[in-house]
Design an enzyme around this catalytic site. Sequence first.
Site, short mmCIF file in Angstrom:
data_model
loop_
_atom_site.label_atom_id
_atom_site.label_comp_id
_atom_site.label_asym_id
_atom_site.label_seq_id
_atom_site.Cartn_x
_atom_site.Cartn_y
_atom_site.Cartn_z
N SER A 80 2.06 0.57 -6.56
CA SER A 80 2.95 -0.25 -6.21
C SER A 80 4.01 -0.83 -7.34
O SER A 80 5.12 -1.40 -6.57
CB SER A 80 2.32 -1.55 -5.81
OG SER A 80 1.03 -1.14 -4.88
N VAL A 129 -3.23 10.07 -6.85
CA VAL A 129 -2.16 10.74 -5.95
C VAL A 129 -0.83 10.59 -6.68
O VAL A 129 -0.37 9.56 -7.12
CB VAL A 129 -2.21 9.85 -4.33
CG1 VAL A 129 -1.07 10.76 -3.72
CG2 VAL A 129 -3.61 10.00 -3.65
N HIS A 144 -3.72 4.43 -1.77
CA HIS A 144 -4.48 3.42 -1.05
C HIS A 144 -5.14 4.37 0.04
O HIS A 144 -6.15 4.06 0.67
CB HIS A 144 -3.67 2.32 -0.78
CG HIS A 144 -3.43 1.31 -1.87
ND1 HIS A 144 -1.89 1.03 -2.31
CD2 HIS A 144 -4.05 0.48 -2.76
CE1 HIS A 144 -1.98 0.59 -3.27
NE2 HIS A 144 -3.09 0.04 -3.87
N LEU A 153 0.92 -1.26 0.15
CA LEU A 153 -0.10 0.20 0.19
C LEU A 153 0.65 1.48 -0.08
O LEU A 153 2.03 1.24 0.70
CB LEU A 153 -0.82 -0.03 1.06
CG LEU A 153 -1.67 -1.24 1.43
CD1 LEU A 153 -2.73 -1.00 2.79
CD2 LEU A 153 -2.52 -1.44 -0.04
#
Length: 277
Positions: free
Chosen positions: A183, A173, A34, A30
């Site tokens: 990720s 983001v 997230h 994460l």
Amino acid sequence: VRVVATIPEVRQFRRTRGGSLGLVPTMGYLHRGHRSLVERARAENDAVAASLFVNPLQFGPQEDLANYPRDFERDRSTLEEAGCDLLFAPTPAELYPPGFQAVVELPKVAARLEGERRPGHFRGVATVVLKLLNIVGPTRAYFGEKDAQQLQVIRTLVRDLDVPTQVVGCPIVREPDGLALSSRNVYLNEKERGAAPVLHRALRAAEALYRGGERSAEALRAAMRATLEAEPLAQTDYVAVTDPETFDELESIGGPAQLVLAARLGKARLIDALRLP
Ligand code: PAF
């Protein structure tokens, strides 16, 4: 955060916690993206659940399933801090027991772009998301807008199969230099990391043309292609200007449009997206 691995434990949680429930489905590792989904879910619901499952069904045979980054302890504490109430972390056998065979196909919205490059990918995504929604029974489910086509696949699935969950898309983001959090950014070496904001620059180049009055989708595609091609470490996979509902390619932009692109930098295959206007 309470950690559970089985479907009956999730159903038990849902039965005992009345009120609204927000679900954040994830594959773990994460990041702040997230975290923003969990915070949004926290703000809009009485309780928040997250799932952590690296879904084998959505990876092709040549893809990074075995190497996909994992750090369960860090994920657990991130979710704890973000105010998550339940973490569902099933094994593959819990979701796909022997004899499992039902899958969900979206032959139109999932056909092009990511669907074409990654055969079976959206079948895997749609199937696992439908299972998670059926298992958890959330009021709302939260997904990032970086995976723009995935988000539209999920919206279509929920609409067409009458799933009583509201799908909430959340803003991308970004790092200060524009790189969208993912990720898979861990696959980038230092030089590739330096080059990676080119994806966002390409989207911004197209957006600038649009703001200047350009309505030819081909002109926007050409601007994205030219920006990506100017970066020697990036190999363009696709650039597209699509109808946000159908993901069909546009010729001219008369209403909302979804810009999407994918490029390879070394081992990493990165995607990014921007919505117009
Ligand atoms: O976007 C992801 O992380 C995954 O595709 C999802 C939605 C959790 C399904 O496995």
